[in-house]
Design a protein around this motif. Structure first.
Motif, PDB file in Angstrom:
ATOM      1  N   PRO A 178       0.839  -1.210   0.000  1.00  0.00           N
ATOM      2  CA  PRO A 178       0.000   0.000   0.000  1.00  0.00           C
ATOM      3  C   PRO A 178       0.870   1.255   0.000  1.00  0.00           C
ATOM      4  O   PRO A 178       2.013   1.235   0.466  1.00  0.00           O
ATOM      5  CB  PRO A 178      -0.791  -0.119   1.300  1.00  0.00           C
ATOM      6  CG  PRO A 178       0.034  -0.995   2.187  1.00  0.00           C
ATOM      7  CD  PRO A 178       0.801  -1.922   1.287  1.00  0.00           C
ATOM      8  N   ASN A 179       0.310   2.356  -0.537  1.00  0.00           N
ATOM      9  CA  ASN A 179       1.052   3.622  -0.544  1.00  0.00           C
ATOM     10  C   ASN A 179       1.518   4.007   0.856  1.00  0.00           C
ATOM     11  O   ASN A 179       2.601   4.563   1.036  1.00  0.00           O
ATOM     12  CB  ASN A 179       0.180   4.753  -1.103  1.00  0.00           C
ATOM     13  CG  ASN A 179       0.071   4.699  -2.613  1.00  0.00           C
ATOM     14  OD1 ASN A 179       0.652   3.826  -3.254  1.00  0.00           O
ATOM     15  ND2 ASN A 179      -0.685   5.615  -3.181  1.00  0.00           N
ATOM     16  N   GLU A 180       0.679   3.713   1.868  1.00  0.00           N
ATOM     17  CA  GLU A 180       1.027   4.098   3.241  1.00  0.00           C
ATOM     18  C   GLU A 180       2.354   3.475   3.673  1.00  0.00           C
ATOM     19  O   GLU A 180       3.143   4.101   4.394  1.00  0.00           O
ATOM     20  CB  GLU A 180      -0.077   3.663   4.211  1.00  0.00           C
ATOM     21  CG  GLU A 180      -1.372   4.430   4.066  1.00  0.00           C
ATOM     22  CD  GLU A 180      -2.299   3.884   2.970  1.00  0.00           C
ATOM     23  OE1 GLU A 180      -3.450   4.339   2.890  1.00  0.00           O
ATOM     24  OE2 GLU A 180      -1.848   3.004   2.182  1.00  0.00           O
ATOM     25  N   ALA A 181       2.619   2.234   3.223  1.00  0.00           N
ATOM     26  CA  ALA A 181       3.870   1.562   3.585  1.00  0.00           C
ATOM     27  C   ALA A 181       5.042   2.123   2.792  1.00  0.00           C
ATOM     28  O   ALA A 181       6.127   2.359   3.334  1.00  0.00           O
ATOM     29  CB  ALA A 181       3.746   0.061   3.358  1.00  0.00           C
ATOM     30  N   ILE A 182       4.821   2.346   1.497  1.00  0.00           N
ATOM     31  CA  ILE A 182       5.887   2.877   0.644  1.00  0.00           C
ATOM     32  C   ILE A 182       6.315   4.260   1.127  1.00  0.00           C
ATOM     33  O   ILE A 182       7.502   4.594   1.136  1.00  0.00           O
ATOM     34  CB  ILE A 182       5.420   2.938  -0.828  1.00  0.00           C
ATOM     35  CG1 ILE A 182       5.190   1.514  -1.371  1.00  0.00           C
ATOM     36  CG2 ILE A 182       6.423   3.688  -1.703  1.00  0.00           C
ATOM     37  CD1 ILE A 182       4.491   1.468  -2.727  1.00  0.00           C
ATOM     38  N   GLY A 196      -3.745 -12.036  13.058  1.00  0.00           N
ATOM     39  CA  GLY A 196      -4.438 -10.904  12.432  1.00  0.00           C
ATOM     40  C   GLY A 196      -4.177  -9.594  13.149  1.00  0.00           C
ATOM     41  O   GLY A 196      -4.902  -8.610  12.958  1.00  0.00           O
ATOM     42  N   ALA A 197      -3.130  -9.551  13.979  1.00  0.00           N
ATOM     43  CA  ALA A 197      -2.771  -8.337  14.736  1.00  0.00           C
ATOM     44  C   ALA A 197      -1.389  -7.856  14.308  1.00  0.00           C
ATOM     45  O   ALA A 197      -0.447  -8.647  14.235  1.00  0.00           O
ATOM     46  CB  ALA A 197      -2.788  -8.626  16.225  1.00  0.00           C
ATOM     47  N   ILE A 237      -0.242   3.515   8.496  1.00  0.00           N
ATOM     48  CA  ILE A 237      -0.042   2.086   8.228  1.00  0.00           C
ATOM     49  C   ILE A 237      -0.997   1.262   9.085  1.00  0.00           C
ATOM     50  O   ILE A 237      -1.650   0.336   8.603  1.00  0.00           O
ATOM     51  CB  ILE A 237       1.423   1.661   8.490  1.00  0.00           C
ATOM     52  CG1 ILE A 237       2.356   2.216   7.403  1.00  0.00           C
ATOM     53  CG2 ILE A 237       1.533   0.133   8.540  1.00  0.00           C
ATOM     54  CD1 ILE A 237       3.813   1.816   7.569  1.00  0.00           C
ATOM     55  N   ARG A 238      -1.093   1.605  10.361  1.00  0.00           N
ATOM     56  CA  ARG A 238      -1.959   0.816  11.252  1.00  0.00           C
ATOM     57  C   ARG A 238      -3.419   0.886  10.810  1.00  0.00           C
ATOM     58  O   ARG A 238      -4.141  -0.105  10.830  1.00  0.00           O
ATOM     59  CB  ARG A 238      -1.803   1.284  12.715  1.00  0.00           C
ATOM     60  CG  ARG A 238      -0.400   1.027  13.283  1.00  0.00           C
ATOM     61  CD  ARG A 238      -0.405   0.979  14.801  1.00  0.00           C
ATOM     62  NE  ARG A 238      -1.050  -0.236  15.300  1.00  0.00           N
ATOM     63  CZ  ARG A 238      -0.434  -1.394  15.492  1.00  0.00           C
ATOM     64  NH1 ARG A 238       0.855  -1.521  15.234  1.00  0.00           N
ATOM     65  NH2 ARG A 238      -1.108  -2.443  15.956  1.00  0.00           N
ATOM     66  N   ALA A 258      -5.391  -2.415   9.433  1.00  0.00           N
ATOM     67  CA  ALA A 258      -6.547  -2.873  10.216  1.00  0.00           C
ATOM     68  C   ALA A 258      -7.658  -3.375   9.292  1.00  0.00           C
ATOM     69  O   ALA A 258      -8.403  -4.296   9.636  1.00  0.00           O
ATOM     70  CB  ALA A 258      -7.049  -1.737  11.095  1.00  0.00           C
ATOM     71  N   LYS A 259      -7.757  -2.769   8.112  1.00  0.00           N
ATOM     72  CA  LYS A 259      -8.783  -3.185   7.147  1.00  0.00           C
ATOM     73  C   LYS A 259      -8.354  -4.433   6.378  1.00  0.00           C
ATOM     74  O   LYS A 259      -9.184  -5.158   5.836  1.00  0.00           O
ATOM     75  CB  LYS A 259      -9.036  -2.055   6.139  1.00  0.00           C
ATOM     76  CG  LYS A 259      -9.477  -0.745   6.754  1.00  0.00           C
ATOM     77  CD  LYS A 259      -9.453   0.349   5.690  1.00  0.00           C
ATOM     78  CE  LYS A 259      -9.609   1.730   6.345  1.00  0.00           C
ATOM     79  NZ  LYS A 259      -9.275   2.813   5.409  1.00  0.00           N
ATOM     80  N   PHE A 260      -7.040  -4.672   6.337  1.00  0.00           N
ATOM     81  CA  PHE A 260      -6.479  -5.682   5.431  1.00  0.00           C
ATOM     82  C   PHE A 260      -6.120  -6.985   6.139  1.00  0.00           C
ATOM     83  O   PHE A 260      -6.271  -8.074   5.600  1.00  0.00           O
ATOM     84  CB  PHE A 260      -5.242  -5.056   4.773  1.00  0.00           C
ATOM     85  CG  PHE A 260      -4.431  -5.998   3.926  1.00  0.00           C
ATOM     86  CD1 PHE A 260      -4.871  -6.402   2.670  1.00  0.00           C
ATOM     87  CD2 PHE A 260      -3.205  -6.484   4.386  1.00  0.00           C
ATOM     88  CE1 PHE A 260      -4.105  -7.263   1.887  1.00  0.00           C
ATOM     89  CE2 PHE A 260      -2.442  -7.344   3.609  1.00  0.00           C
ATOM     90  CZ  PHE A 260      -2.907  -7.732   2.358  1.00  0.00           C
ATOM     91  N   LEU A 261      -5.628  -6.861   7.380  1.00  0.00           N
ATOM     92  CA  LEU A 261      -5.041  -8.011   8.081  1.00  0.00           C
ATOM     93  C   LEU A 261      -6.115  -8.804   8.824  1.00  0.00           C
ATOM     94  O   LEU A 261      -6.800  -8.271   9.694  1.00  0.00           O
ATOM     95  CB  LEU A 261      -3.975  -7.498   9.056  1.00  0.00           C
ATOM     96  CG  LEU A 261      -2.991  -8.508   9.647  1.00  0.00           C
ATOM     97  CD1 LEU A 261      -2.217  -9.247   8.569  1.00  0.00           C
ATOM     98  CD2 LEU A 261      -2.017  -7.791  10.593  1.00  0.00           C
ATOM     99  N   LYS A 262      -6.263 -10.066   8.471  1.00  0.00           N
ATOM    100  CA  LYS A 262      -7.222 -10.966   9.121  1.00  0.00           C
ATOM    101  C   LYS A 262      -6.476 -12.242   9.533  1.00  0.00           C
ATOM    102  O   LYS A 262      -5.523 -12.648   8.870  1.00  0.00           O
ATOM    103  CB  LYS A 262      -8.364 -11.330   8.173  1.00  0.00           C
ATOM    104  CG  LYS A 262      -9.170 -10.127   7.654  1.00  0.00           C
ATOM    105  CD  LYS A 262     -10.025  -9.519   8.754  1.00  0.00           C
ATOM    106  CE  LYS A 262     -10.894  -8.378   8.227  1.00  0.00           C
ATOM    107  NZ  LYS A 262     -10.162  -7.150   7.980  1.00  0.00           N
TER     108      LYS A 262
END
Length: 598
Positions: free
Chosen positions: A196-200, A255-256, A266-267, A271-275
């Motif tokens: 995701p852009n947030e990570a880049i 998922g945390a 990023i968080r 939160a929407k992506f990690l399950k």
């Protein structure tokens, strides 16, 4: 999707209508390379005719090549430094460009130990974006189905600073990733990233890498290509996985997100992506806990078709390691660019690394070429009459690249040595031979002989109180470690064995050398974790005489023999390593901050 047959390309059948237009554009400008070059030069000269720099040469409105060549001299960065410093200090008059300088792009090349500042203007982003838009249409000719998955690319922003006059100074890729061209890019099924852009865009390299790796693992089945800018960057990502797979698998299982990742954007995104995915976590855990990491890329990302990394020039040293980790996947080198200018692209991106040639796009800047004799001691001095136009270069010959850009660089020596391998229509294709005068390089660092000599001299001052001196030295870039590091071989003359320098002193010599190296090296050590601690290997007395004997036995002239300041020939390295009596590593990080030394 059916493609209009009138848009077919000699390069091959396009994957879609958008690709067809891009390939047609490549054909048109490469067919008309000389007229495009003539137009580009005329545009640059007419736009910038009232700049302070061009007025000095009294062109009187002329925009033709002959006048330009007869009146303007070929220059280096040092020639332009007074003008660049004025702009950096806040002078907003039209010094180099009629358009306002929007920011400085910091080069990996250095001057007086600091990154070079390359002036740029806003419209250059459009030119860079244009070149980026041509990459996938070409790749789609060779690798079908890239719209059916994603790319796992490890992309990072680096630190930026402001000049005294308030202009941003940052690497070209940081500028691009932070631009709307990248952040708000339209959806393109052929260019979807797992990151995701947030990570880049996270400036903290650990949080950025961690998140990008986590996303890549989560979407392992969708990954069709894996890449980074440089080969060294991709190997750092593999090393990162080796060091952090246990925490990464815990995140996947529960998922945390790792609490060490504190960046709010990023968080929120994760939160929407990690399950929770215990099955995936167990798979990754099993693969990463195996003794052998051979083929780890294809084991974890089984649908990967190729690696997208630069492996030309100094990066070629990483090819065996990439082959080991990827199981021999194809290595794609797609484009040729620098802070000064984006130059061209590889029209056969799936070729072997040793065969990579870049086709210069004649719309990017005005290009000239200074003939280079590979066996001469140095490049020919400024001699404008010897410069050759883009379409007039000769296959098999080597040249130094000289550019004139819209941003105001005129007849500027880039410092890259290129060999002509052929032509696509009338546009020449070049193999990147090397960066001029560079001895050592691990990542984006470039250390030349003068810098290395100064570093050895500074470090050897620590030996004086022990009545010890450095008799001879040489070096090599050790890429067997991740990250790679500089190795310096020293032969010492110890005049009083009872007062020989201690291990601690020799470790401090390592650090003193690092403190003496340029800011790009020190940033690679401190901020980017791209370079490991410098190592000094002390060899037995008489080792360098043996080195000379070996060279003479292979035909070197005893009268002209000079100790090579960098070695990469296996028998010589084996000889040196067999004579090592002790080895020392830098005990700490050298000093580095984003601010430039005043």
């Amino acid at each position: 999707m059916a493609v209009d047959s009138s848009l077919s390309s000699p390069l091959g059948p396009p994957a879609c209508e958008k690709d067809a237009k891009a390939l047609q554009f490549i054909e048109e400008i490469s067919r008309n390379a000389d007229s495009v070059q003539e137009r580009v030069l005329a545009e640059i000269l007419s736009r910038n005719c009232q700049t302070e720099y061009l007025r000095r040469f009294k062109l009187n409105g002329a925009t033709d090549r002959d006048t330009f060549k007869s009146k303007l001299s070929v220059i280096t960065y040092e020639d332009l430094q007074p003008e660049i410093q004025r702009i950096a200090n806040g002078d907003r008059s039209a010094i180099l460009s009629a358009n306002p300088i929007s920011e400085f792009l910091t080069s990996s090349g250095t001057s007086a130990g600091e990154r070079k500042l390359m002036p740029t203007i806003k419209e250059e982003l459009d030119r860079r974006q244009l070149l980026y838009s041509l990459l996938m249409p070409v790749m789609n000719l060779y690798v079908p189905g890239l719209d059916k998955g994603k790319g796992l690319y490890f992309l990072f922003v680096k630190s930026e600073t402001r000049t005294p006059g308030g202009l941003l100074a940052r690497p070209v890729l940081t500028s691009y990733y932070k631009s709307d061209h990248f952040k708000t890019r339209p959806y393109d099924p052929y260019n979807v990233y797992t990151s995701p852009n947030e990570a880049i865009l996270c400036p903290d390299s650990f949080q950025s890498m961690y998140t990008q790796m986590l996303c890549g693992l989560q979407e392992r089945q969708q990954v069709l290509r894996v890449g980074a800018v440089f080969a060294s960057g991709l190997l750092r990502a593999i090393r990162f996985l080796q060091l952090n797979w246990q925490q990464l698998t815990l995140d996947i299982e529960t998922g945390a997100l790792n609490p060490k990742v504190i960046d709010p954007s990023i968080r929120e995104c994760m939160a929407k992506f990690l399950k929770p995915n215990p099955e995936l976590a167990e798979f990754v855990r099993q693969e990463c806990s195996k003794d052998s990491w051979e083929g780890i890329i294809t084991r974890i990302w089984p649908n990967t078709k190729y690696l997208d990394v630069i492996v030309t020039g100094a990066m070629a040293q990483y090819i065996p390691t990439l082959d080991y980790y990827s199981g021999g996947l194809p290595l794609a080198c797609t484009m040729y660019a620098s802070s000064e200018c984006y130059f061209g692209l590889n029209l056969n991106p799936m070729c072997k690394p040793s065969e990579v040639s870049y086709t210069i796009m004649p719309n990017m800047a005005y290009f000239e070429f200074l003939p280079h004799e590979p066996n001469s001691a140095s490049l020919t001095p400024d001699s404008p009459s010897k410069l050759v136009d883009l379409v007039d270069v000769e296959v098999g010959k080597e040249y130094e690249l000289v550019i004139t850009t819209y941003a105001g660089l005129c007849r500027y020596r880039v410092g890259d040595i290129l060999r002509v391998t052929g032509f696509h229509n009338s546009a020449p294709q070049f193999h990147f031979v090397r960066r001029k005068n560079v001895l050592l390089s691990i990542d984006s660092d470039k250390t030349d002989e003068a810098e290395l000599q100064k570093a050895v001299e500074n470090a050897s001052h620590l030996l004086r109180e022990f009545n010890t001196s450095v008799v001879e030295y040489t070096s090599y870039a050790d890429t067997a470690t991740i990250p790679g590091h500089y190795v310096i071989y020293w032969e010492l003359l110890v005049k009083d064995s009872a007062n020989a320098p201690s291990d601690e002193v020799l470790k401090q010599c390592c650090l003193a050398m690092e403190e003496s190296l340029n800011s790009v090296y020190r940033q690679g050590r401190v901020a980017d974790n791209a370079i490991g601690p410098l190592e000094i290997r002390v060899v037995k007395s008489g080792t360098f005489e043996e080195l000379m004997d070996y060279a003479i036995s292979r035909g070197a002239s005893i009268n002209q023999y000079k100790v090579p300041r960098c070695v990469n020939f296996t028998p010589i390295m084996e000889l040196l390593d067999s004579r090592v009596v002790s080895a020392y590593f830098s005990p700490a990080l050298p000093h580095w901050t984003p601010e430039r030394r005043r």
